[in-house]
Design a protein around this motif. Structure first.
Motif, PDB file in Angstrom:
ATOM      1  N   ASN A 138       0.829  -1.210   0.000  1.00 45.21           N
ATOM      2  CA  ASN A 138       0.000   0.000   0.000  1.00 45.21           C
ATOM      3  C   ASN A 138       0.861   1.257   0.000  1.00 45.21           C
ATOM      4  O   ASN A 138       0.565   2.242  -0.683  1.00 45.21           O
ATOM      5  CB  ASN A 138      -0.921   0.020   1.218  1.00 45.21           C
ATOM      6  N   VAL A 186       0.906   4.434  -2.656  1.00 46.16           N
ATOM      7  CA  VAL A 186       0.634   5.792  -2.182  1.00 46.16           C
ATOM      8  C   VAL A 186       1.822   6.715  -2.436  1.00 46.16           C
ATOM      9  O   VAL A 186       1.650   7.867  -2.859  1.00 46.16           O
ATOM     10  CB  VAL A 186       0.251   5.774  -0.693  1.00 46.16           C
ATOM     11  N   ILE A 227      -5.568   3.543   2.717  1.00 43.52           N
ATOM     12  CA  ILE A 227      -4.867   4.263   1.649  1.00 43.52           C
ATOM     13  C   ILE A 227      -5.011   5.773   1.836  1.00 43.52           C
ATOM     14  O   ILE A 227      -4.030   6.523   1.696  1.00 43.52           O
ATOM     15  CB  ILE A 227      -5.396   3.820   0.270  1.00 43.52           C
TER      16      ILE A 227
END
Length: 316
Positions: free
Chosen positions: A74, A78, A114
């Motif tokens: 993740n 990002v 997120i």
């Protein structure tokens, strides 16, 4: 003017890549990523710092080795999205793990994770779209997320039932896949006329566009997955068009005059009850192409997600 500049007069152009150099080159409004694009990006030696930084971050959070890998994955998405946002004025789409596509609560949980990561990078959530596969469960997750002002991009959209359910859920944006629809009809020898006006992917987006605009739905239509510039130009006037760097280059190198193909119809809102889950599943199931392409897309993104995790695992 080249065709790309002309196209920008009719539609918002979005770049479909995670490559920062290409984003600088084409100067799009927004950008989209997915597990396949993230995978291609981190394979390049230029982006190795994304892997090491994400692993260090995930280790600080702690947990089992698998939790660390998921958190690192993740973080990669990002941090890549954060770098992209430095180069564009608009929004970036970041996709959640497609293996959660049939679990509403997990979709919501991952989406919020997120958004939290973006906020830790000092990115406001209004610059991020959470990408979810257009399953019933993900559409319902998006409906809840939108209520919390977390905007969503419903991707892998192939059927009219998916499009209608997304509009009724008031999601921010949908991504109907033109090229993959075309691929299915080509593979099954169902293409009879060689014309982009008869192209099944183009026809699908035109139908959705007219339905949305007549019924005054606010959900943005971002046509995606193009195989050639003819498909793109046949949809000039669509809200958004997300285009690969290869096709952007072709548009940029061609100065032939283009015109607008999609125009806003008169609003004529018809009262109808919202699709129930059973109605959605039955109507979607009637479309063999949509059933096959949705499941295929989820599988492919899950395979690429596993490849990303293997790269992280090797670097831990």
């Amino acid at each position: 003017m080249n065709q790309l500049d002309q196209l920008k007069k009719y539609s918002t152009v979005v770049i479909d890549t995670g490559n920062l150099d290409l984003i600088k080159q084409f100067n799009p409004q927004d950008a989209t990523t997915n597990p396949s694009l993230v995978l291609n990006t981190i394979k390049s030696s230029c982006y190795k710092n994304l892997i090491s930084n994400s692993i260090n971050y995930a280790k600080k959070i702690g947990g089992t080795s698998e939790e660390i890998i998921l958190n690192a994955s993740n973080k990669i998405s990002v941090d890549l999205g954060t770098e992209i946002l430095k180069l564009i004025p608009g929004k970036v789409s970041t996709e959640i793990d497609s293996r959660f596509s049939f679990n509403k609560n997990l979709c919501i949980y991952e989406a919020k994770k997120i958004i939290k990561l973006y906020e830790e990078n000092n990115i406001n959530k209004n610059r991020v779209l959470i990408k979810l596969a257009s399953t019933w469960e993900s559409i319902q997750a998006a409906k809840e997320l939108e209520k919390e002002n977390i905007n969503c991009n419903l991707t892998l959209l192939f059927s009219f039932a998916q499009a209608r359910a997304c509009a009724e859920a008031k999601v921010f944006l949908i991504s109907p896949f033109v090229g993959r629809i075309y691929d299915w009809y080509l593979k099954n020898k169902l293409l009879k006329i060689n014309s982009n006006y008869k192209d099944p992917g183009v026809k699908s987006v035109r139908k959705i566009f007219n339905f949305y605009k007549k019924n005054n739905y606010k959900t943005i239509i971002m046509a995606a997955s193009f195989r050639n510039t003819e498909q793109i130009l046949s949809l000039s006037g669509c809200d958004y068009l997300t285009i690969s760097p290869i096709l952007l280059s072709k548009l940029k190198s061609n100065n032939t005059i283009i015109d607008r193909k999609l125009f806003l119809p008169e609003i004529n809102v018809s009262k109808k009850s919202k699709l129930t889950e059973s109605e959605f599943r039955f109507q979607h199931n009637k479309d063999a192409m949509a059933v096959e392409k949705l499941s295929e897309g989820i599988r492919q993104f899950s395979y690429d997600q596993e490849k990303i995790e293997n790269i992280i695992r090797k670097n831990m």
